[in-house]
Design a protein around this motif. Sequence first.
Motif, PDB file in Angstrom:
ATOM      1  N   LYS A 144      -3.190   7.371  -0.713  1.00  0.00           N
ATOM      2  CA  LYS A 144      -2.918   7.228   0.906  1.00  0.00           C
ATOM      3  C   LYS A 144      -4.134   7.699   1.613  1.00  0.00           C
ATOM      4  O   LYS A 144      -3.945   7.965   3.004  1.00  0.00           O
ATOM      5  CB  LYS A 144      -1.684   7.631   1.191  1.00  0.00           C
ATOM      6  CG  LYS A 144      -0.613   6.758   0.614  1.00  0.00           C
ATOM      7  CD  LYS A 144       0.813   7.067   1.050  1.00  0.00           C
ATOM      8  CE  LYS A 144       1.922   6.316   0.487  1.00  0.00           C
ATOM      9  NZ  LYS A 144       3.370   6.722   0.763  1.00  0.00           N
ATOM     10  N   HIS A 145      -4.919   8.451   0.851  1.00  0.00           N
ATOM     11  CA  HIS A 145      -6.006   9.145   1.785  1.00  0.00           C
ATOM     12  C   HIS A 145      -7.682   8.413   1.450  1.00  0.00           C
ATOM     13  O   HIS A 145      -7.618   7.454   0.811  1.00  0.00           O
ATOM     14  CB  HIS A 145      -6.210  10.658   0.965  1.00  0.00           C
ATOM     15  CG  HIS A 145      -5.020  11.456   1.353  1.00  0.00           C
ATOM     16  ND1 HIS A 145      -3.938  11.316   0.478  1.00  0.00           N
ATOM     17  CD2 HIS A 145      -4.748  12.404   2.039  1.00  0.00           C
ATOM     18  CE1 HIS A 145      -2.943  11.807   0.890  1.00  0.00           C
ATOM     19  NE2 HIS A 145      -3.412  12.880   1.824  1.00  0.00           N
ATOM     20  N   TYR A 187      -6.722  -5.073  11.313  1.00  0.00           N
ATOM     21  CA  TYR A 187      -7.226  -3.508  11.664  1.00  0.00           C
ATOM     22  C   TYR A 187      -7.840  -3.674  12.794  1.00  0.00           C
ATOM     23  O   TYR A 187      -8.496  -4.591  13.070  1.00  0.00           O
ATOM     24  CB  TYR A 187      -8.129  -3.041  10.669  1.00  0.00           C
ATOM     25  CG  TYR A 187      -8.774  -1.569  10.825  1.00  0.00           C
ATOM     26  CD1 TYR A 187      -8.032  -0.586  11.375  1.00  0.00           C
ATOM     27  CD2 TYR A 187     -10.120  -1.529  10.654  1.00  0.00           C
ATOM     28  CE1 TYR A 187      -8.781   0.542  11.577  1.00  0.00           C
ATOM     29  CE2 TYR A 187     -10.761  -0.362  11.087  1.00  0.00           C
ATOM     30  CZ  TYR A 187     -10.067   0.658  11.502  1.00  0.00           C
ATOM     31  OH  TYR A 187     -10.670   1.876  11.706  1.00  0.00           O
ATOM     32  N   GLU A 198      -5.370  11.368   5.724  1.00  0.00           N
ATOM     33  CA  GLU A 198      -4.186  10.265   5.279  1.00  0.00           C
ATOM     34  C   GLU A 198      -4.319   9.154   6.547  1.00  0.00           C
ATOM     35  O   GLU A 198      -4.478   9.291   7.308  1.00  0.00           O
ATOM     36  CB  GLU A 198      -3.247  10.868   5.273  1.00  0.00           C
ATOM     37  CG  GLU A 198      -1.926  10.019   4.669  1.00  0.00           C
ATOM     38  CD  GLU A 198      -0.483  10.728   4.557  1.00  0.00           C
ATOM     39  OE1 GLU A 198       0.494  10.050   4.448  1.00  0.00           O
ATOM     40  OE2 GLU A 198      -0.514  11.645   5.045  1.00  0.00           O
ATOM     41  N   TYR A 199      -4.249   7.848   5.439  1.00  0.00           N
ATOM     42  CA  TYR A 199      -4.442   6.621   6.433  1.00  0.00           C
ATOM     43  C   TYR A 199      -2.922   6.852   6.995  1.00  0.00           C
ATOM     44  O   TYR A 199      -2.111   6.612   6.616  1.00  0.00           O
ATOM     45  CB  TYR A 199      -4.366   5.481   5.495  1.00  0.00           C
ATOM     46  CG  TYR A 199      -5.832   5.087   4.996  1.00  0.00           C
ATOM     47  CD1 TYR A 199      -6.974   4.694   5.767  1.00  0.00           C
ATOM     48  CD2 TYR A 199      -6.091   5.357   3.468  1.00  0.00           C
ATOM     49  CE1 TYR A 199      -8.086   4.683   5.131  1.00  0.00           C
ATOM     50  CE2 TYR A 199      -7.606   5.391   3.050  1.00  0.00           C
ATOM     51  CZ  TYR A 199      -8.308   4.594   3.890  1.00  0.00           C
ATOM     52  OH  TYR A 199      -9.710   4.322   3.220  1.00  0.00           O
ATOM     53  N   PRO A 200      -3.207   6.229   8.572  1.00  0.00           N
ATOM     54  CA  PRO A 200      -1.866   6.178   9.219  1.00  0.00           C
ATOM     55  C   PRO A 200      -1.471   4.820   8.984  1.00  0.00           C
ATOM     56  O   PRO A 200      -1.984   3.853   8.456  1.00  0.00           O
ATOM     57  CB  PRO A 200      -2.517   6.114  10.808  1.00  0.00           C
ATOM     58  CG  PRO A 200      -3.906   5.885  10.660  1.00  0.00           C
ATOM     59  CD  PRO A 200      -4.492   6.383   9.259  1.00  0.00           C
ATOM     60  N   GLU A 201      -0.201   4.287   9.384  1.00  0.00           N
ATOM     61  CA  GLU A 201       0.577   3.155   9.162  1.00  0.00           C
ATOM     62  C   GLU A 201      -0.299   2.194   9.811  1.00  0.00           C
ATOM     63  O   GLU A 201       0.022   0.580   9.509  1.00  0.00           O
ATOM     64  CB  GLU A 201       1.701   3.286   9.576  1.00  0.00           C
ATOM     65  CG  GLU A 201       2.885   4.189   8.636  1.00  0.00           C
ATOM     66  CD  GLU A 201       4.406   4.023   9.040  1.00  0.00           C
ATOM     67  OE1 GLU A 201       4.254   3.379  10.044  1.00  0.00           O
ATOM     68  OE2 GLU A 201       4.902   4.607   8.433  1.00  0.00           O
ATOM     69  N   SER A 202      -0.972   2.261  10.877  1.00  0.00           N
ATOM     70  CA  SER A 202      -1.646   1.230  11.747  1.00  0.00           C
ATOM     71  C   SER A 202      -2.969   0.938  10.931  1.00  0.00           C
ATOM     72  O   SER A 202      -3.506  -0.191  11.370  1.00  0.00           O
ATOM     73  CB  SER A 202      -2.154   1.864  13.037  1.00  0.00           C
ATOM     74  OG  SER A 202      -3.050   3.016  12.869  1.00  0.00           O
ATOM     75  N   PRO A 204      -4.377  -1.175   7.522  1.00  0.00           N
ATOM     76  CA  PRO A 204      -3.895  -1.750   6.200  1.00  0.00           C
ATOM     77  C   PRO A 204      -5.087  -1.579   5.292  1.00  0.00           C
ATOM     78  O   PRO A 204      -5.510  -2.589   4.743  1.00  0.00           O
ATOM     79  CB  PRO A 204      -3.866  -3.198   6.747  1.00  0.00           C
ATOM     80  CG  PRO A 204      -4.747  -3.220   7.771  1.00  0.00           C
ATOM     81  CD  PRO A 204      -4.894  -1.914   8.584  1.00  0.00           C
ATOM     82  N   TYR A 205      -5.104  -0.397   4.651  1.00  0.00           N
ATOM     83  CA  TYR A 205      -5.997  -0.022   3.815  1.00  0.00           C
ATOM     84  C   TYR A 205      -5.625  -0.529   2.615  1.00  0.00           C
ATOM     85  O   TYR A 205      -6.784  -0.935   1.795  1.00  0.00           O
ATOM     86  CB  TYR A 205      -5.949   1.601   3.865  1.00  0.00           C
ATOM     87  CG  TYR A 205      -4.930   2.188   2.954  1.00  0.00           C
ATOM     88  CD1 TYR A 205      -4.689   2.328   1.671  1.00  0.00           C
ATOM     89  CD2 TYR A 205      -3.786   2.385   3.816  1.00  0.00           C
ATOM     90  CE1 TYR A 205      -3.791   2.993   0.963  1.00  0.00           C
ATOM     91  CE2 TYR A 205      -2.840   3.072   3.238  1.00  0.00           C
ATOM     92  CZ  TYR A 205      -2.851   3.126   1.801  1.00  0.00           C
ATOM     93  OH  TYR A 205      -1.593   3.843   1.212  1.00  0.00           O
TER      94      TYR A 205
END
Length: 810
Positions: A144-145, A187, A198-202, A204-205
């Motif tokens: 998630k990073h 996005y 870390e990717y935020p929930e906003s 969509p990685y």
Amino acid sequence: MSPPGAVAVDFGPSDRDSQPRTSDDFEQVPYPPSHSHWSSSHNEEELPLYSVTEEKARRRGPKTAGATPFTSDDRENYDDEGKDVYSKPRSFKPYQGSGRPRHHPPPPPTSIKEFLLQNVEHVTPVIYTLLSCWTRFHKIGQSKHVVWDEAHFGKFGSHYLKREFYFDVHPPLGKMIVGLVGLLAGYDGSFEFKSGTEYPESVPYVAMRVMLATFGVGLVPLGWYTAVELGMSQWACHLVALMVLLDVGWLCISRFILLDSMLLFFTFLTVFCMSKFHNQQYHPFSFDWWTWLVMTGVSIGLVTSVKMVGLFVTALVGLYTIEDLWEKFGDIKMPVRIQVKHWTARVVCLIFVPILVFMASFKMHFIVLNHSGPGDAQMSSLFQANLIGNDFSRNPLDIAIGSRVTLKNVGYGGGLLHSHVQTYPVGSGQQQVTCYHYKDNNNDWVLLPQWDEPSYDPEEPIRFLQHNDVIRLSHAATTRNLHSHMVPAPVTKLSHEVSCYGNETIGDIHDHWKVEVVDDIKRGGRDRVDRIHSLTTRLRFRHQVLGCYLRAANAVLPQWGFKQIEVGCVPENDPKDTHTYWNVESHWNDRLPIGDTKYYRSPFLRDFWHLNVAMMTSNNALIPDPDKEDILASKPFDWPFLHLGLRMCGWGDEQTKYYLLGTPLIWWGGATSLIVSLCTLGVYLLRMQRKYADMDPHEWDHFLYVGKVAFLGWTLHFLPFLIMNRVTYLHHYLPTLYFAIIMLAHLLDHFIFSSRILAVRTKTIIFGICSGSIILTFWWFKGVAFGIDGPISQHGGLLWRKSWNIYTQR
């Protein structure tokens, strides 16, 4: 009665003799007398000086001039059962050409069953494609990073969504696709993509990674169909598909928000289109012939629009085209009109079409990024004037004494004249002057009169700047004056050092610069320039005492100069040296009216050329820093045999770890096959010189054709990294690896799967060993691509070479 020793010859029956002939009616030739030199004293025939077995004689080629393994032989196929081996070629395969065997197209299907039977050959690549989907998409969102260069290319995608102009060393197509992927995933471009965050929930990685991994999925069917078009056997096609499917290096690089999967896809596509076009040569100027020639040109344009590394596969297509046209030039039966038509088709489809595709990507790049952004300073001032968000449209047009300005170097890749409080650690020790590609207050300068003139008074009448005026340039932030003296520049020793010296009241004549107008982009030559304008007028600054010219030529300062561009004063007066040209970019003067925006137009071709030169200049500046160790970098000779891997993220126990490393057997086998191919070619050439015919002409043509595609493709992708000075990493070898894989499959196909000696069972066993080894090795190393969780020490058996830093803390 015949005289003694005469030979009787019967010329056949006469008209009067109608009896059938017998063996006695033919020529009777006795042996020479015993005293002749043809026999020994014992009337026994002497042995020849050398002996040749029947088997060896069958392998001997024709001694007379004629068809050789380098030329095609269109004579009728036949098998003479070994008779007269010196004048007749061996039997050869019933197809012509060096690529895929040509088959007659089947009739149109009349039912679904017939359609399926006609296309059953596509079932296998479909299965491989489905397997590729699993390998590319499995656990793709586990980390998630922000991983490795996602920090760069994700950020560039954000700029497209915000429509902010940025600068990068790579062409724009791949990053535009990243932006498009972000748009399709929902996005909004607000995330900064800082490395390791870390990717935020906003963001969509996962969706973005999946869409970009689709390019990695496409590598597998392209590898299969390219092997088919190269004329490989089914065994070899399976091996190519397996190696492309199960190489953990390609797998790992395809699972993130990066450009490499797109670069690999378009590289594979270019080779496929070229091989497809090669197989249409039997019917030139047909619809299929034109289709695949145009597609080759389009794919060249696409691959070079992602990264300039695409020029390497472009060179491969170029060499193939040169050889093809040279052979046609030697065909004296081909009319000149057809020759011209072939040359014209290649020029249009393989030169103009790729250039148009390449330029179209930049045109779209300029259209989308129409707002001011962090990369503005890399572009010309006129280009920036057309961006939304800058204040150039409010610039006063005429420059005057007392104006506050920024000065842009006109040379390609030039930056803004800059200074800061840090001083030179060498030379005079005075305040540094550099060129900087980003905007800040240290780029501002104030135009002031020379020391022997009255100080600037804002209440006095406005004095406009003109050609041959002598002025001082005062650094707005530190009030020091632009200065030069007889001290060598820190990097370019033949130039004089340029520094900042004194203040508002302290200075000397070494602060004086004479303004020389070169021309004006809108008004024309110097004779048409009465007043100097912002953005459009190009200037040179000549030092009044030394006679040298202010210059910034992309020489990079060491770390103490923050890797900025050196500014010097060059003694040579070269009026065509654009690195001595400057123009006023930003301009502030409350006493002057706002300028007319009709002057602020920049042509596309000028902007296109300027950006490409800036990209190449910046790319060449990515040289290893001797003051800083880069633990991720590697040398080209480290790549073929996997001397080093590359950590793509942090190596802590709580992190998901990815290690860029190829499947060892595939990399080692591919590199070894390149060496074996050279040895094989040498042996065949030596045997050919001894008149051994190991292959018929068409087999030899095929052997050379695939070998040239593989070896030249590998060489063209690998050798440039040996001569370039820029820092290199393991992922630079990934496009090169493709050609090593083709060579490995080609040699296995040549010696084993297409052998007339080995039995089918033997071939099956060898294929099983090869494919099984690839599958088992992939399964052993799959964690480096799918992600390793927990302490790395708990995952044993991965250190196949001591040079790999998998288990070290560093």
